[in-house]
Design an enzyme around this catalytic site. Structure first.
Site, PDB file in Angstrom:
ATOM      1  CD  GLU A 154      -2.929  -1.015   2.393  1.00 39.00           C
ATOM      2  OE1 GLU A 154      -3.930  -1.759   2.399  1.00 39.00           O
ATOM      3  OE2 GLU A 154      -2.612  -0.283   3.362  1.00 39.00           O
ATOM      4  CD  GLU A 155       3.209   2.812   4.800  1.00 40.65           C
ATOM      5  OE1 GLU A 155       4.455   2.947   4.787  1.00 40.65           O
ATOM      6  OE2 GLU A 155       2.535   2.880   5.844  1.00 40.65           O
TER       7      GLU A 155
END
Length: 275
Positions: A154-155
């Site tokens: 996600e990051e």
């Protein structure tokens, strides 16, 4: 246990001498108060102990009536509130609500001995210029190993494979007065082109491990300094963390056992021989 004929309320005994009351249909708070009072009187005569009310959010108009009857909050979820009331004149033995939040940090290193690091846009590290490992919170029903992989994806957009838990830390009164468990996981990258998450991540990059550990912030923070040293020690072959092994509970649910697999071959040999 008696059940209301119109299914407005239902009450069933639990396994510990108490009762669970459920609100089935919308009802007026005055009617609820009257019926609750009758139930409570009956339960006291029967020697019942703890009473639970699971109150769906659509019946929130009944909260005050329950509180006036002696109930207190136990826990809340997005779609319901759980209230409890102890009937006997003895110390209550209600099990406590969940007391911990679980977080993960991901130590991701490529074959150049570069670690994947991010700068956050907000929170404790927002605007500080500190390069840190990707971190996040484990979702309900999510395994630690899977959470670490998800947070990195996600990051940073990087695909990874779980290797082991390197260390964990416990702290208290850190999130809505709850305790906090934080697991540092080592992951192996399966891709290398970074695509950072614009909403939370200001920047992301591959940084030489030594530069990561040499940040001034690391030397000023004992915990971060120890974690960095543990990570580097693992890379040097001087430290072994906890690998994950899929097991099954008695009910057949999948579960992970995390263990130090150094010199553990005899454990699996014994299991194979028994089979």
């Amino acid at each position: 246990m008696e059940v209301e004929s119109v299914e407005l309320l239902s009450a069933v005994d639990d396994d510990y001498g108490g009762v669970v009351l459920s609100v089935k249909q919308p009802m007026d708070s005055t009617l609820f108060s009257s019926k609750l009072e009758a139930y409570m009187s009956n339960w006291r005569q029967q020697g019942k102990k703890g009473v639970w009310i699971k109150l769906p959010i659509q019946h929130s108009n009944l909260v005050d009536s329950a509180v006036q009857a002696g109930f207190k909050y136990h826990h809340a979820e997005p779609d319901y509130l759980m209230l409890v009331c102890w009937l006997p004149d003895t110390p209550d033995t209600f099990p406590a609500n969940a007391s911990h939040r679980v977080g993960v940090g991901a130590f991701v290193v490529n074959n150049k001995k570069e670690v994947l690091v991010v700068q956050e846009t907000s929170g404790k590290f927002g605007g500080t210029g500190v390069w840190k490992m990707p971190t996040g919170v484990v979702n309900e029903g999510e395994d630690i190993c899977d959470a670490a992989i998800r947070e990195v994806k996600e990051e940073t957009g990087i695909e990874t494979k779980f290797v082991e838990v390197l260390s964990f830390r416990q702290s208290h009164k850190s999130f809505f007065e709850k305790s906090d468990l934080f697991f540092v996981c080592m992951l192996q990258p399966q891709s290398f082109d970074i695509k950072s998450q614009a909403s939370e991540i200001e920047a992301a990059q591959w940084m030489p491990v030594k530069d990561y550990a040499a940040q001034a912030f690391m030397h000023k923070n004992e915990l971060f300094d120890f974690v960095a040293k543990i990570c580097i020690s693992q890379l040097d072959g001087n430290y072994t963390g906890f690998s994950n092994l899929i097991t099954c509970t008695s009910s057949g649910k999948k579960s992970y056992l995390y263990f130090n697999n150094r010199d553990s071959s005899h454990l699996f040999a014994s299991k194979h021989e028994q089979a």
